[in-house]
Design an enzyme around this catalytic site. Sequence first.
Site, PDB file in Angstrom:
ATOM      1  CD  GLU A 143      -1.873   2.217   1.651  1.00 52.94           C
ATOM      2  OE1 GLU A 143      -1.475   3.095   0.845  1.00 52.94           O
ATOM      3  OE2 GLU A 143      -2.066   2.424   2.852  1.00 52.94           O
ATOM      4  CB  CYS A 196      -1.056   6.866   1.363  1.00 49.72           C
ATOM      5  SG  CYS A 196      -2.289   6.126   2.405  1.00 49.72           S
TER       6      CYS A 196
HETATM    7  P1  NAI Z   1       9.576   4.259   4.131  1.00 50.58           P
HETATM    8  O1  NAI Z   1       8.724   3.630   3.087  1.00 50.58           O
HETATM    9  O2  NAI Z   1      11.049   4.152   3.950  1.00 50.58           O
HETATM   10  O3  NAI Z   1       9.195   3.629   5.567  1.00 50.58           O
HETATM   11  C1  NAI Z   1       8.039   2.875   5.841  1.00 50.58           C
HETATM   12  C2  NAI Z   1       8.418   1.647   6.662  1.00 50.58           C
HETATM   13  O4  NAI Z   1       9.317   0.829   5.920  1.00 50.58           O
HETATM   14  C3  NAI Z   1       9.137   1.962   7.985  1.00 50.58           C
HETATM   15  O5  NAI Z   1       8.715   1.041   8.960  1.00 50.58           O
HETATM   16  C4  NAI Z   1      10.594   1.727   7.622  1.00 50.58           C
HETATM   17  O6  NAI Z   1      11.403   1.413   8.727  1.00 50.58           O
HETATM   18  C5  NAI Z   1      10.483   0.544   6.687  1.00 50.58           C
HETATM   19  N1  NAI Z   1      11.621   0.375   5.790  1.00 50.58           N
HETATM   20  C6  NAI Z   1      12.449   1.346   5.298  1.00 50.58           C
HETATM   21  N2  NAI Z   1      13.379   0.791   4.497  1.00 50.58           N
HETATM   22  C7  NAI Z   1      13.139  -0.546   4.472  1.00 50.58           C
HETATM   23  C8  NAI Z   1      13.756  -1.650   3.826  1.00 50.58           C
HETATM   24  N3  NAI Z   1      14.818  -1.493   3.031  1.00 50.58           N
HETATM   25  N4  NAI Z   1      13.248  -2.882   4.005  1.00 50.58           N
HETATM   26  C9  NAI Z   1      12.175  -3.062   4.791  1.00 50.58           C
HETATM   27  N5  NAI Z   1      11.555  -2.066   5.445  1.00 50.58           N
HETATM   28  C10 NAI Z   1      12.021  -0.814   5.289  1.00 50.58           C
HETATM   29  O7  NAI Z   1       9.120   5.764   4.265  1.00 50.58           O
HETATM   30  P2  NAI Z   1       9.877   6.985   5.004  1.00 50.58           P
HETATM   31  O8  NAI Z   1      11.343   6.918   4.707  1.00 50.58           O
HETATM   32  O9  NAI Z   1       9.452   7.027   6.399  1.00 50.58           O
HETATM   33  O10 NAI Z   1       9.231   8.237   4.256  1.00 50.58           O
HETATM   34  C11 NAI Z   1       9.671   8.630   2.971  1.00 50.58           C
HETATM   35  C12 NAI Z   1       8.509   8.981   2.080  1.00 50.58           C
HETATM   36  O11 NAI Z   1       7.684   7.858   1.890  1.00 50.58           O
HETATM   37  C13 NAI Z   1       7.569  10.047   2.612  1.00 50.58           C
HETATM   38  O12 NAI Z   1       8.009  11.320   2.340  1.00 50.58           O
HETATM   39  C14 NAI Z   1       6.297   9.729   1.865  1.00 50.58           C
HETATM   40  O13 NAI Z   1       6.335  10.317   0.592  1.00 50.58           O
HETATM   41  C15 NAI Z   1       6.332   8.231   1.719  1.00 50.58           C
HETATM   42  N6  NAI Z   1       5.501   7.547   2.733  1.00 50.58           N
HETATM   43  C16 NAI Z   1       4.286   7.077   2.349  1.00 50.58           C
HETATM   44  C17 NAI Z   1       3.457   6.490   3.264  1.00 50.58           C
HETATM   45  C18 NAI Z   1       2.118   5.983   2.884  1.00 50.58           C
HETATM   46  O14 NAI Z   1       1.247   5.867   3.722  1.00 50.58           O
HETATM   47  N7  NAI Z   1       1.898   5.624   1.653  1.00 50.58           N
HETATM   48  C19 NAI Z   1       3.827   6.370   4.684  1.00 50.58           C
HETATM   49  C20 NAI Z   1       5.155   6.846   4.970  1.00 50.58           C
HETATM   50  C21 NAI Z   1       5.932   7.437   4.013  1.00 50.58           C
END
Ligand code: NAI
Length: 500
Positions: free
Chosen positions: A270, A304
Amino acid sequence: MRDLPTNYIELHPTVRYMLEKEPPLYIGGKFVPAQDGKTFASIDPSTEQVIAQVAEGSTVDVDLAVKVARKAFEGDWREKLTASERSKLIWRLADLIEERAEILAQLDSLDTGKPYQTTLTVDVPLSAEHFRYYAGFPTKIEGATIPVSTPNTFNYTLREPLGVCGLIVPWNYPLLMASWKIAPALAAGNCIILKPAEQTPLSAIYLAQLFEEAGFPPGVFNVVNGFGHTVGTSLVAHHSVNKIGFTGSAETARIIVRSSADSLKRVSLELGGKSPNIVFADADLDVASVGATWAIFGNNGQSCTAGARLYIERPVFDKVVQGMVDEVSNIKVGPGMNNEQPNLGPVISDEQMNRVMGYVGDGLQNGGETVVGGKRMTDTGYFIEPTIFVNTDDSMKINREEIFGPVVSAMPFDDVNDVLRRANDTNYGLAAGLWTTNLDKAHRFASKLQAGTIWINTWGDTDAASPFGGYKQSGYGREMGKEAIDLYTDVKSVWIKHRD
Ligand code: NAI
Ligand code: MG
């Protein structure tokens, strides 16, 4: 724990106790420190101060959690408990979430900075409702009898859980995003390792306490806090993890899909969006202006589904933008735990604040103008003014990439077909919306907009019973509704030959 500002609402004693005690991991029914003893800081984004040191898991903790989850899956959870007993446990958990709403709401408010009134009245009740909705499923996940054409043969299907599920969630709605995944995974009979976002580790640990009190067997639910590049990658790579449920960025999703290839585990995603929101001249403009304002600024744009590309029919463009500016002038921004009850808090982190301000700078440099907002509000705390851009065009970076902050571009349109084309001209497809009193337009756009959710004369509604997920690069799989059960089950086809 440092002292919190004096104008914060009074901490619940349990919250205070948790913050002072270095919240642990939860593995195999035990609250334990990380095996290497490491901790990391959880920061209050309103003050930039450390609110707690939290146990920081690593690969060895993930290994242990997978082992106990596997044991629970093969033992107590599926073999010893009836479907009805599993239902009761999930319902009991929902009751406990509701009963302890104050604690969970304070933890999420401290971690995210969002208003306590919001976590208390939105995030926590929606989470409880999510468990309640799925509590009914264990006794209703059915196979089918299939009228195969093979002679003397009886064929039926069984719908079975996948096994151990690694659930990786983001920071924007910590408890709720976790609940969206945990509830259907549990109802389908799986065991779980939850990896909360490193920015928001707290509410998951208290949720573990509620699993304990509800009486779940040890190992069914585990929490390993820590970072994406350690705990997250270990879960994804682990050969004994059957499924990854992920919410977060498309960038991280691509890494996850690539590294899941070795074990070919199931993955559902998602991801984000750049959701178009279209206001037609025939709309109720007062309702549409307020709706378009909250479509983007709700949760500070950190959703999102944020309505980030706003298309307004030219004759009503100025009126709608003015309506939004008026609505913004009523928004109080401040620390979520402040007893003056702000409407919006800070963004989650300095990293996120810098990202958002980078986009604002890029928009200004390329000829965009702000009619309101555009600045950081304080030297301390990650507060950004709700920002409305005009004079931008579809090709600009701020209109193509997900900003995930309180920034919207209002753009006029003249032609119905043209706005449809522009709305769909994106790699994303999570949500889209329109404001109109014309039934024909409503249905036509509902059919033609390429997105997993369409909102008409409303924005942001979700319900445990209604499926949610992305078209195009906004992900795959549908959470919520009965569709989510498909994400956490496999189908087995059984053939039995009988005599003539
Ligand atoms: P991210 O996608 O990196 O983090 C979300 C989750 O994934 C966290 O629990 C993180 O620890 C985990 N994660 C990070 N790298 C991983 C890896 N290599 N393998 C497995 N798990 C991993 O998002 P982040 O860095 O917090 O935010 C960056 C951008 O992502 C935001 O600016 C936004 O644009 C987007 N985002 C979108 C979301 C949504 O609800 N669709 C939620 C959070 C961020
Ligand atoms: Mg990241």
